[in-house]
Scaffold this motif. Structure first.
Motif, PDB file in Angstrom:
ATOM      1  N   ASP A   5      -8.538   2.829  14.999  1.00  0.00           N
ATOM      2  CA  ASP A   5      -7.140   3.150  15.277  1.00  0.00           C
ATOM      3  C   ASP A   5      -6.351   3.456  14.014  1.00  0.00           C
ATOM      4  OD1 ASP A   5      -7.646   2.710  17.967  1.00  0.00           O
ATOM      5  OD2 ASP A   5      -6.965   0.627  17.902  1.00  0.00           O
ATOM      6  N   GLY A   6      -7.023   3.485  12.866  1.00  0.00           N
ATOM      7  CA  GLY A   6      -6.345   3.743  11.601  1.00  0.00           C
ATOM      8  C   GLY A   6      -6.269   5.222  11.283  1.00  0.00           C
ATOM      9  N   GLU A   7      -5.163   5.612  10.665  1.00  0.00           N
ATOM     10  CA  GLU A   7      -4.965   6.991  10.222  1.00  0.00           C
ATOM     11  C   GLU A   7      -4.804   6.971   8.713  1.00  0.00           C
ATOM     12  OE1 GLU A   7      -1.542  10.440  10.460  1.00  0.00           O
ATOM     13  OE2 GLU A   7      -1.571   8.881  11.996  1.00  0.00           O
ATOM     14  N   VAL A   8      -5.719   7.617   8.003  1.00  0.00           N
ATOM     15  CA  VAL A   8      -5.681   7.653   6.547  1.00  0.00           C
ATOM     16  C   VAL A   8      -4.663   8.705   6.119  1.00  0.00           C
ATOM     17  CG1 VAL A   8      -6.999   8.038   4.437  1.00  0.00           C
ATOM     18  CG2 VAL A   8      -8.082   6.933   6.400  1.00  0.00           C
ATOM     19  N   LEU A   9      -3.717   8.288   5.281  1.00  0.00           N
ATOM     20  CA  LEU A   9      -2.679   9.185   4.780  1.00  0.00           C
ATOM     21  C   LEU A   9      -3.134   9.878   3.508  1.00  0.00           C
ATOM     22  CD1 LEU A   9       0.390   6.809   5.307  1.00  0.00           C
ATOM     23  CD2 LEU A   9      -0.526   8.533   6.875  1.00  0.00           C
ATOM     24  N   GLU A  10      -2.368  10.857   3.060  1.00  0.00           N
ATOM     25  CA  GLU A  10      -2.727  11.627   1.863  1.00  0.00           C
ATOM     26  C   GLU A  10      -2.861  10.757   0.621  1.00  0.00           C
ATOM     27  OE1 GLU A  10      -0.179  14.977   1.221  1.00  0.00           O
ATOM     28  OE2 GLU A  10      -0.486  15.737   3.247  1.00  0.00           O
ATOM     29  N   ASP A  11      -2.062   9.688   0.545  1.00  0.00           N
ATOM     30  CA  ASP A  11      -2.125   8.822  -0.637  1.00  0.00           C
ATOM     31  C   ASP A  11      -3.295   7.840  -0.591  1.00  0.00           C
ATOM     32  OD1 ASP A  11      -1.336   6.939   1.218  1.00  0.00           O
ATOM     33  OD2 ASP A  11       0.526   6.388   0.188  1.00  0.00           O
ATOM     34  N   GLY A  12      -4.104   7.903   0.470  1.00  0.00           N
ATOM     35  CA  GLY A  12      -5.267   7.036   0.604  1.00  0.00           C
ATOM     36  C   GLY A  12      -5.005   5.762   1.379  1.00  0.00           C
ATOM     37  N   SER A  13      -3.746   5.473   1.664  1.00  0.00           N
ATOM     38  CA  SER A  13      -3.432   4.283   2.465  1.00  0.00           C
ATOM     39  C   SER A  13      -3.708   4.560   3.937  1.00  0.00           C
ATOM     40  CB  SER A  13      -1.969   3.866   2.259  1.00  0.00           C
ATOM     41  OG  SER A  13      -1.106   4.878   2.725  1.00  0.00           O
ATOM     42  N   THR A  14      -3.805   3.506   4.713  1.00  0.00           N
ATOM     43  CA  THR A  14      -4.100   3.641   6.133  1.00  0.00           C
ATOM     44  C   THR A  14      -2.981   3.038   6.959  1.00  0.00           C
ATOM     45  OG1 THR A  14      -6.458   3.465   5.648  1.00  0.00           O
ATOM     46  CG2 THR A  14      -5.808   3.148   7.927  1.00  0.00           C
ATOM     47  N   VAL A  15      -2.565   3.764   7.971  1.00  0.00           N
ATOM     48  CA  VAL A  15      -1.583   3.272   8.931  1.00  0.00           C
ATOM     49  C   VAL A  15      -2.344   3.000  10.219  1.00  0.00           C
ATOM     50  CG1 VAL A  15       0.473   3.838  10.270  1.00  0.00           C
ATOM     51  CG2 VAL A  15       0.283   4.587   7.898  1.00  0.00           C
ATOM     52  N   TYR A  16      -2.126   1.812  10.781  1.00  0.00           N
ATOM     53  CA  TYR A  16      -2.844   1.432  11.998  1.00  0.00           C
ATOM     54  C   TYR A  16      -1.926   1.517  13.200  1.00  0.00           C
ATOM     55  CZ  TYR A  16      -6.592  -0.148   9.042  1.00  0.00           C
ATOM     56  OH  TYR A  16      -7.617  -0.182   8.134  1.00  0.00           O
ATOM     57  N   ASN A  17      -2.297   2.374  14.140  1.00  0.00           N
ATOM     58  CA  ASN A  17      -1.593   2.451  15.411  1.00  0.00           C
ATOM     59  C   ASN A  17      -2.152   1.352  16.308  1.00  0.00           C
ATOM     60  OD1 ASN A  17      -0.241   4.869  14.587  1.00  0.00           O
ATOM     61  ND2 ASN A  17      -2.172   5.938  14.946  1.00  0.00           N
ATOM     62  N   GLY A  18      -1.309   0.670  17.008  1.00  0.00           N
ATOM     63  CA  GLY A  18      -1.782  -0.386  17.895  1.00  0.00           C
ATOM     64  C   GLY A  18      -2.198  -1.641  17.167  1.00  0.00           C
ATOM     65  N   ARG A  19      -1.632  -1.876  15.990  1.00  0.00           N
ATOM     66  CA  ARG A  19      -1.981  -3.099  15.268  1.00  0.00           C
ATOM     67  C   ARG A  19      -1.408  -4.300  16.006  1.00  0.00           C
ATOM     68  NH1 ARG A  19       2.275  -4.448  10.854  1.00  0.00           N
ATOM     69  NH2 ARG A  19       3.971  -3.186  11.634  1.00  0.00           N
ATOM     70  N   HIS A  20      -2.051  -5.414  15.816  1.00  0.00           N
ATOM     71  CA  HIS A  20      -1.639  -6.664  16.451  1.00  0.00           C
ATOM     72  C   HIS A  20      -1.057  -7.565  15.375  1.00  0.00           C
ATOM     73  CE1 HIS A  20      -3.865  -5.494  20.041  1.00  0.00           C
ATOM     74  NE2 HIS A  20      -4.803  -5.075  19.209  1.00  0.00           N
ATOM     75  N   GLU A  21       0.234  -7.815  15.465  1.00  0.00           N
ATOM     76  CA  GLU A  21       0.894  -8.686  14.503  1.00  0.00           C
ATOM     77  C   GLU A  21       0.595 -10.130  14.882  1.00  0.00           C
ATOM     78  OE1 GLU A  21       5.446  -9.531  13.477  1.00  0.00           O
ATOM     79  OE2 GLU A  21       4.858  -7.418  13.262  1.00  0.00           O
ATOM     80  N   LEU A  22       0.109 -10.893  13.896  1.00  0.00           N
ATOM     81  CA  LEU A  22      -0.177 -12.303  14.117  1.00  0.00           C
ATOM     82  C   LEU A  22       1.049 -13.121  13.748  1.00  0.00           C
ATOM     83  CD1 LEU A  22      -3.785 -12.344  12.655  1.00  0.00           C
ATOM     84  CD2 LEU A  22      -3.103 -12.083  15.038  1.00  0.00           C
ATOM     85  N   GLY A  23       1.180 -14.291  14.302  1.00  0.00           N
ATOM     86  CA  GLY A  23       2.371 -15.110  14.180  1.00  0.00           C
ATOM     87  C   GLY A  23       2.889 -15.426  12.800  1.00  0.00           C
ATOM     88  N   PRO A  24       2.140 -16.077  11.935  1.00  0.00           N
ATOM     89  CA  PRO A  24       2.708 -16.533  10.665  1.00  0.00           C
ATOM     90  C   PRO A  24       3.070 -15.365   9.748  1.00  0.00           C
ATOM     91  CG  PRO A  24       0.518 -17.451  11.009  1.00  0.00           C
ATOM     92  CD  PRO A  24       0.775 -16.474  12.099  1.00  0.00           C
ATOM     93  N   SER A  25       4.220 -15.460   9.110  1.00  0.00           N
ATOM     94  CA  SER A  25       4.626 -14.400   8.192  1.00  0.00           C
ATOM     95  C   SER A  25       4.452 -14.812   6.730  1.00  0.00           C
ATOM     96  CB  SER A  25       6.083 -14.008   8.448  1.00  0.00           C
ATOM     97  OG  SER A  25       6.913 -15.133   8.277  1.00  0.00           O
ATOM     98  N   ASP A  26       4.231 -16.080   6.468  1.00  0.00           N
ATOM     99  CA  ASP A  26       4.096 -16.583   5.105  1.00  0.00           C
ATOM    100  C   ASP A  26       2.826 -16.028   4.449  1.00  0.00           C
ATOM    101  OD1 ASP A  26       4.358 -18.028   2.796  1.00  0.00           O
ATOM    102  OD2 ASP A  26       3.841 -19.951   3.684  1.00  0.00           O
ATOM    103  N   THR A  27       2.932 -15.577   3.213  1.00  0.00           N
ATOM    104  CA  THR A  27       1.755 -15.036   2.512  1.00  0.00           C
ATOM    105  C   THR A  27       0.682 -16.095   2.319  1.00  0.00           C
ATOM    106  OG1 THR A  27       2.731 -15.484   0.343  1.00  0.00           O
ATOM    107  CG2 THR A  27       3.055 -13.276   1.257  1.00  0.00           C
ATOM    108  N   THR A  28       1.082 -17.354   2.315  1.00  0.00           N
ATOM    109  CA  THR A  28       0.119 -18.437   2.128  1.00  0.00           C
ATOM    110  C   THR A  28      -0.075 -19.232   3.426  1.00  0.00           C
ATOM    111  OG1 THR A  28       1.872 -19.870   1.288  1.00  0.00           O
ATOM    112  CG2 THR A  28       0.572 -18.649  -0.343  1.00  0.00           C
ATOM    113  N   ALA A  29      -0.071 -18.524   4.549  1.00  0.00           N
ATOM    114  CA  ALA A  29      -0.335 -19.180   5.831  1.00  0.00           C
ATOM    115  C   ALA A  29      -1.702 -19.841   5.781  1.00  0.00           C
ATOM    116  CB  ALA A  29      -0.282 -18.156   6.958  1.00  0.00           C
ATOM    117  N   HIS A  30      -1.892 -20.873   6.562  1.00  0.00           N
ATOM    118  CA  HIS A  30      -3.163 -21.597   6.534  1.00  0.00           C
ATOM    119  C   HIS A  30      -4.283 -20.692   7.066  1.00  0.00           C
ATOM    120  CE1 HIS A  30      -6.222 -24.587   6.962  1.00  0.00           C
ATOM    121  NE2 HIS A  30      -5.430 -25.461   6.352  1.00  0.00           N
ATOM    122  N   PRO A  31      -5.329 -20.474   6.277  1.00  0.00           N
ATOM    123  CA  PRO A  31      -6.412 -19.575   6.688  1.00  0.00           C
ATOM    124  C   PRO A  31      -7.058 -19.967   8.020  1.00  0.00           C
ATOM    125  CG  PRO A  31      -6.591 -20.080   4.367  1.00  0.00           C
ATOM    126  CD  PRO A  31      -5.524 -20.976   4.916  1.00  0.00           C
TER     127      PRO A  31
END
Length: 143
Positions: free
Chosen positions: A102-128
């Motif tokens: 579901d990923g679309e690679v952009l010209e700059d090499g990054s990927t945008v994901y259509n239909g991504r699933h956002e997971l609950g925690p927003s903290d960068t150091t959420a418990h793995p």
């Protein structure tokens, strides 16, 4: 004398099982130490997902610095589940799960994901372990 007999029986009982209990506790994942940044979180999630999970790195060891952009370090974890390749990454200040297809690679090499699933925690150091639990639950919902 009865108290000493009961105490001796309790010590003997505990001694017989203590090494097994200590071994089981030592085999448990480290649930106390939290990651220090987004990259450490990604690496810990990959380790918990198992040896087939691969971290794609976009920086050298120790070169990542947290910048509060909401995208973490740009690295991602890819792994297979039921014949499909999935991607776990940080973007838009949240942890996300997406199918690679579901990923679309952009010209700059990054990927945008259509239909991504956002997971609950927003903290960068959420418990793995919490993130892995959320990943597995989402995979069960979408597969």
């Amino acid at each position: 004398m009865d108290h000493l007999t009961h105490a001796a029986a309790a010590v003997t009982f505990t001694h017989n099982f203590a090494s097994g209990v200590v071994g089981a506790l030592n085999a448990c994942p480290d649930l106390i130490r939290l990651p220090g940044d987004a990259h450490e979180t990604l690496a810990a999630v990959a380790a918990l997902l198992g040896p087939a999970a691969k971290v794609t790195e976009y920086h050298g060891p120790g070169e990542y610095r947290e910048d509060n952009s909401g995208f973490g370090c740009g690295c991602a974890v890819s792994f297979e589940h039921r014949g499909q390749v999935w991607n776990f990454h940080r973007g838009d200040s949240s942890w996300n799960l997406a199918r690679e297809r579901d990923g679309e690679v952009l010209e700059d090499g990054s990927t945008v994901y259509n239909g991504r699933h956002e997971l609950g925690p927003s903290d960068t150091t959420a418990h793995p372990q919490h993130l892995v639990t959320l990943i597995r639950a989402r995979l069960d919902e979408t597969s």
